[in-house]
Design a protein around this motif. Sequence first.
Motif, mmCIF file in Angstrom:
data_model
loop_
_atom_site.group_PDB
_atom_site.id
_atom_site.type_symbol
_atom_site.label_atom_id
_atom_site.label_comp_id
_atom_site.label_asym_id
_atom_site.label_seq_id
_atom_site.Cartn_x
_atom_site.Cartn_y
_atom_site.Cartn_z
ATOM 1 N N SER A 270 3.077 6.293 4.473
ATOM 2 C CA SER A 270 4.025 5.932 3.412
ATOM 3 C C SER A 270 3.336 5.939 2.061
ATOM 4 C CB SER A 270 4.627 4.545 3.683
ATOM 5 O OG SER A 270 5.439 4.560 4.823
ATOM 6 N N CYS A 271 2.117 5.413 2.016
ATOM 7 C CA CYS A 271 1.377 5.386 0.756
ATOM 8 C C CYS A 271 1.127 6.800 0.235
ATOM 9 C CB CYS A 271 0.053 4.649 0.930
ATOM 10 S SG CYS A 271 0.222 2.866 1.190
ATOM 11 N N ILE A 272 0.727 7.712 1.116
ATOM 12 C CA ILE A 272 0.485 9.100 0.703
ATOM 13 C C ILE A 272 1.778 9.737 0.209
ATOM 14 C CG2 ILE A 272 -0.246 11.396 1.478
ATOM 15 C CD1 ILE A 272 -2.504 9.319 1.250
ATOM 16 N N TYR A 273 2.884 9.445 0.882
ATOM 17 C CA TYR A 273 4.185 9.993 0.460
ATOM 18 C C TYR A 273 4.539 9.507 -0.940
ATOM 19 C CZ TYR A 273 9.238 10.536 0.089
ATOM 20 O OH TYR A 273 10.500 10.830 -0.364
ATOM 21 N N TYR A 274 4.434 8.221 -1.185
ATOM 22 C CA TYR A 274 4.814 7.688 -2.487
ATOM 23 C C TYR A 274 3.819 8.077 -3.583
ATOM 24 C CZ TYR A 274 8.452 4.882 -0.264
ATOM 25 O OH TYR A 274 9.584 4.479 0.420
ATOM 26 N N LEU A 275 2.560 8.281 -3.219
ATOM 27 C CA LEU A 275 1.535 8.654 -4.196
ATOM 28 C C LEU A 275 1.803 10.002 -4.850
ATOM 29 C CD1 LEU A 275 -1.906 7.735 -2.592
ATOM 30 C CD2 LEU A 275 -1.113 7.040 -4.844
ATOM 31 N N ASP A 276 2.424 10.935 -4.121
ATOM 32 C CA ASP A 276 2.629 12.305 -4.591
ATOM 33 C C ASP A 276 1.351 13.131 -4.565
ATOM 34 O OD1 ASP A 276 5.332 12.571 -5.179
ATOM 35 O OD2 ASP A 276 5.128 11.700 -7.157
ATOM 36 N N GLU A 277 0.202 12.493 -4.622
ATOM 37 C CA GLU A 277 -1.081 13.179 -4.645
ATOM 38 C C GLU A 277 -1.978 12.566 -3.570
ATOM 39 O OE1 GLU A 277 -2.626 13.944 -8.655
ATOM 40 O OE2 GLU A 277 -0.832 12.968 -9.441
ATOM 41 N N PRO A 278 -2.808 13.370 -2.905
ATOM 42 C CA PRO A 278 -3.584 12.869 -1.757
ATOM 43 C C PRO A 278 -4.835 12.093 -2.155
ATOM 44 C CG PRO A 278 -4.028 15.190 -2.071
ATOM 45 C CD PRO A 278 -2.967 14.832 -3.076
ATOM 46 N N GLN A 279 -4.640 10.986 -2.881
ATOM 47 C CA GLN A 279 -5.785 10.174 -3.296
ATOM 48 C C GLN A 279 -6.385 9.429 -2.112
ATOM 49 O OE1 GLN A 279 -3.325 8.815 -7.010
ATOM 50 N NE2 GLN A 279 -5.348 7.893 -7.147
ATOM 51 N N ALA A 280 -7.709 9.461 -2.017
ATOM 52 C CA ALA A 280 -8.387 8.916 -0.840
ATOM 53 C C ALA A 280 -9.087 7.601 -1.169
ATOM 54 C CB ALA A 280 -9.373 9.939 -0.286
ATOM 55 N N ASP A 281 -8.326 6.575 -1.439
ATOM 56 C CA ASP A 281 -8.895 5.253 -1.697
ATOM 57 C C ASP A 281 -8.127 4.245 -0.845
ATOM 58 O OD1 ASP A 281 -9.731 2.793 -2.637
ATOM 59 O OD2 ASP A 281 -9.777 3.409 -4.734
ATOM 60 N N PRO A 282 -8.803 3.592 0.106
ATOM 61 C CA PRO A 282 -8.095 2.659 0.984
ATOM 62 C C PRO A 282 -7.524 1.455 0.247
ATOM 63 C CG PRO A 282 -10.469 2.528 1.320
ATOM 64 C CD PRO A 282 -10.228 3.718 0.450
ATOM 65 N N ALA A 283 -8.016 1.163 -0.966
ATOM 66 C CA ALA A 283 -7.475 0.041 -1.742
ATOM 67 C C ALA A 283 -6.010 0.248 -2.077
ATOM 68 C CB ALA A 283 -8.278 -0.132 -3.030
ATOM 69 N N ILE A 284 -5.565 1.485 -2.025
ATOM 70 C CA ILE A 284 -4.163 1.812 -2.311
ATOM 71 C C ILE A 284 -3.236 1.074 -1.352
ATOM 72 C CG2 ILE A 284 -2.505 3.717 -2.161
ATOM 73 C CD1 ILE A 284 -4.828 5.501 -3.304
ATOM 74 N N ILE A 285 -3.669 0.946 -0.108
ATOM 75 C CA ILE A 285 -2.842 0.244 0.887
ATOM 76 C C ILE A 285 -2.702 -1.228 0.508
ATOM 77 C CG2 ILE A 285 -2.618 -0.366 3.328
ATOM 78 C CD1 ILE A 285 -4.154 2.158 4.023
ATOM 79 N N ASN A 286 -3.784 -1.826 -0.014
ATOM 80 C CA ASN A 286 -3.714 -3.227 -0.458
ATOM 81 C C ASN A 286 -2.672 -3.399 -1.548
ATOM 82 O OD1 ASN A 286 -5.874 -3.639 1.256
ATOM 83 N ND2 ASN A 286 -7.395 -3.826 -0.356
ATOM 84 N N ALA A 287 -2.691 -2.492 -2.538
ATOM 85 C CA ALA A 287 -1.732 -2.564 -3.639
ATOM 86 C C ALA A 287 -0.307 -2.428 -3.116
ATOM 87 C CB ALA A 287 -2.030 -1.474 -4.667
ATOM 88 N N PHE A 288 -0.101 -1.528 -2.164
ATOM 89 C CA PHE A 288 1.221 -1.326 -1.567
ATOM 90 C C PHE A 288 1.723 -2.605 -0.908
ATOM 91 C CE2 PHE A 288 3.991 0.001 1.962
ATOM 92 C CZ PHE A 288 4.885 0.842 1.309
ATOM 93 N N LYS A 289 0.845 -3.238 -0.128
ATOM 94 C CA LYS A 289 1.242 -4.440 0.600
ATOM 95 C C LYS A 289 1.536 -5.608 -0.351
ATOM 96 C CE LYS A 289 -1.269 -3.510 4.937
ATOM 97 N NZ LYS A 289 -0.179 -3.782 5.890
ATOM 98 N N ILE A 290 0.731 -5.741 -1.409
ATOM 99 C CA ILE A 290 0.961 -6.823 -2.365
ATOM 100 C C ILE A 290 2.298 -6.642 -3.065
ATOM 101 C CG2 ILE A 290 0.205 -7.707 -4.614
ATOM 102 C CD1 ILE A 290 -2.659 -7.585 -3.580
ATOM 103 N N CYS A 291 2.599 -5.418 -3.484
ATOM 104 C CA CYS A 291 3.875 -5.168 -4.169
ATOM 105 C C CYS A 291 5.055 -5.341 -3.229
ATOM 106 C CB CYS A 291 3.869 -3.769 -4.782
ATOM 107 S SG CYS A 291 2.695 -3.599 -6.146
ATOM 108 N N GLN A 292 4.841 -5.029 -1.974
ATOM 109 C CA GLN A 292 5.869 -5.252 -0.957
ATOM 110 C C GLN A 292 6.189 -6.739 -0.832
ATOM 111 O OE1 GLN A 292 4.789 -4.131 3.188
ATOM 112 N NE2 GLN A 292 6.405 -2.608 3.017
ATOM 113 N N LEU A 293 5.145 -7.561 -0.821
ATOM 114 C CA LEU A 293 5.337 -9.007 -0.741
ATOM 115 C C LEU A 293 5.989 -9.535 -2.016
ATOM 116 C CD1 LEU A 293 4.937 -11.732 0.669
ATOM 117 C CD2 LEU A 293 2.614 -11.809 -0.286
#
Length: 637
Positions: A327-350
Motif C-alpha cells: 500500500s505504501c509503494i502504491y500511494y508513494l507513486d515512486e519506489p522509494q526504499a526507506d522502511p521509515a515510510i511505513i512508520n509515517a503511514f501507520k501514524i497518519c492512519q492512527l
Amino acid sequence: MCGINGIQGSNDLSLITKMNDAISHRGPDGNGVFQNKNTALGHVRLSIIDLSEASSQPIYSDCGNLILVFNGEIYNYKELRKSMLAKGYNFKSEGDGEVILALWTHHGFDTFSLLDGIFSLAIYNQITGDLVVARDHFGIKPLYYSLSDSGVIFSSEIKAILQDQSVSREIDLDSAASHLQFLWSPGEATILSAIKKVPIGSYIVFNGGSIVNVEKYYSIPSYSASLDEAGAEKALDTALVNTIKSQLVSDVEVGAFLSGGLDSSLVCAIAKSENKDFKEVFSIDITSDDKDGFTDDLPYAKRVAEELGLDLNLVSASSTDVSDLPSCIYYLDEPQADPAIINAFKICQLANSKGIKVLLSGAGGDDFFTGYRRHLAAQLIDKAEKVPQFLKSLIGYSSRLFKTNSTLGRRFHKLSNALNQKGDDALISLFSWMSKEDSLKLFKEELRGKIAFSGYDTLNSKLANSASSNNVEKVLDLEREFFLVDHNFNYTDKMSMANGVEVRVPLVSLELAKVASQIPTNQKLKGKEGKWILKKVAEKWLPKSVIYRSKTGFGAPLRSWLHGPLKPLIDHLLSEESVSKRGVFDYSEVQKIIKADAEGRGDYAYSIYALLTMEMWFRQFIDCPTPTKLDINEFYN
C-alpha cells in the motif's frame, strides 16, 4: 489540503473524472471539475480552512475568466486577504484559495513570491488560453506533468496521470539507477521517462498543451555567515516562534509527530506555548529487540509529552509485520526504499482514526542546521584534504577487516569510501547506498550503455555551482534541494494524504531559511555537536536531557526484516523467473549482492530493499492497465 489534476489539448477531457477518482484519498471531503473545449481542471478536497461550501474548488474569478485549483495551505492568507480587501476586492469565502486568485488578478506572476505556505496550484485563463502551474518554494507539495503530441496532463500524483493510456510506461533507466544508488530520484526525473516533476519554487506556463515558459521565482538563500552567536540565537528563536505560530492556523484540530528527538520535541513545545488546546501527538513503538542500530526514542517522547501535558498516541509496529508495504509503494507513486515510510503511514492512519486532519512534523531540522552523520563526515573530508593519499588508502584497506553486518563496520566502510574519493564525488558518496559501478552491474548487460547517471550529474551540478565555502554547507545544499524534496517531503505528503491527513513542516519556512543561511557553519556543527545553535535555543523550551543525547532515526529494523518477514517476498519477487521476466536487472548480479550482504561482505541491505520495492512498484503501476493497489498476498501469484 487537497489534490489537483488538469489536462490541456487532449482529445479526451473526460479523463479528468478518472483522475479525480484516482486521488480521491487526498480529498475525501469534496470533488469538483471545470471543463471547456480544450482544458479540464479537477480537484479533490480535504477541508482544513473554511469548511463551508464557499471554499469548494475549482474557484472562479468574479469575471469568470480565471479558474484556480489549489492544493496546500497559505499561512499568511489572512494578512494577504486584508491587503486585497483594502484594494476593493470582495470575498465570498473565508478560505485561502480565493485569496490566491485575488492576488493573481492584481500581481500576476509576482503572486507566488507573496505566498508563505505549502502549495501546488493551477490557474487557467479562458481568454488567453494560458494554463499556469506552480509549486511551492521548497517543494513540500508534489506536482507532476507529462507532455505528449496531444497535450499536457498534470496532477498531484503519478497514478492520476497514468489514467491516460497514451502516456508512455517506458522506464527511465537513469532514475532507476538513482533509486538503487540514493533510494530516491533527484531533481525533475521520475521512474517514468514520460512524467516529470515541476521544479521547486517554479512555475510553468502552458498554452495549447505546450510549454510556453518555465521560470524559477524562488531560490533557497545562499550561505552568508553574517550572524554572531548572540544574534543567531535571537533570530532563530524569533523565527521558530513566528513560523510555528503561523502554521497552527486551521479550522480543525492540529496534532503533531513526536518521536522524542530534538526537532519534533521543539516543534511541540513551541506549539503548546502558542495554543493551549494543542495536545494530540503521535509516535511509533517498534516492538523488536533488534533496533538495527537505532536507539529507542520512545522514553524521550513519553517524557516530552508528560512535561508539556500532551496526549501521546502510540502506534505499535511489529518487526514481523510488513503487510502495509505494498500500500505504501502504491500511494508513494515512486519506489522509494526507506522502511521509515511505513512508520509515517501507520501514524497518519492512527491520526485519521482519532479525527486529526493536520499534523506538524519536525522534518527539515537536520537539513538546515546539521544533525546527520554525513555532516560530521563532510567535516572530516574537509580536514582529510591535507592527509597523504597513502594514509587514506591504509584506512580503506583497514575497513576491509570489518564486516558490514555490524553497525560499526557499515559506518567505517562508508566513511573510508568517502575519504578515498576526490572533490565533490566524496560528498555525493555520503548520500549513496551503492556506487555507480555496483549499481550499473545490476542492470542487464544490454541496458548498461543506456544509463548515463543523470541523477548523479544533477547532484554534481548543484555542488559545482554552490556558493557555499565548505563541505558541510555543500552537503546542506544537497539536503535542501534534493534529499528533503525528493525523499522526505514526497513520502511525508503521500503517506499522510493516503490517510486524509495534512502534514506541515514548520522547520522549513521562508523566515527560517533566511536565518539558517546567515548562521556560520561552526554554530550549526560545533566540533561533533550537530544542531548546536538549535540546541542552544531549545534550552528555553525543553529539558537538557532531551536536547543533549545521541541522535536516533525514524527508522525500522530493515536488516532484520530482510532475513525475517521480507525473505519470502525477496525469494519470490527477486527470483530468477521474476527478474528475468521483468527484463531490467541481471539475476546473477542480484544474487551476488544478496549473498554478499548475508555474509557481511558488503552493506547491500538498502539496495536489496530498493530492488524489492521497484518490483512491487512495477507490478502495481506497469503490469496493471492503470495503477492498482495490491494486497501483499497477491505478490506471491
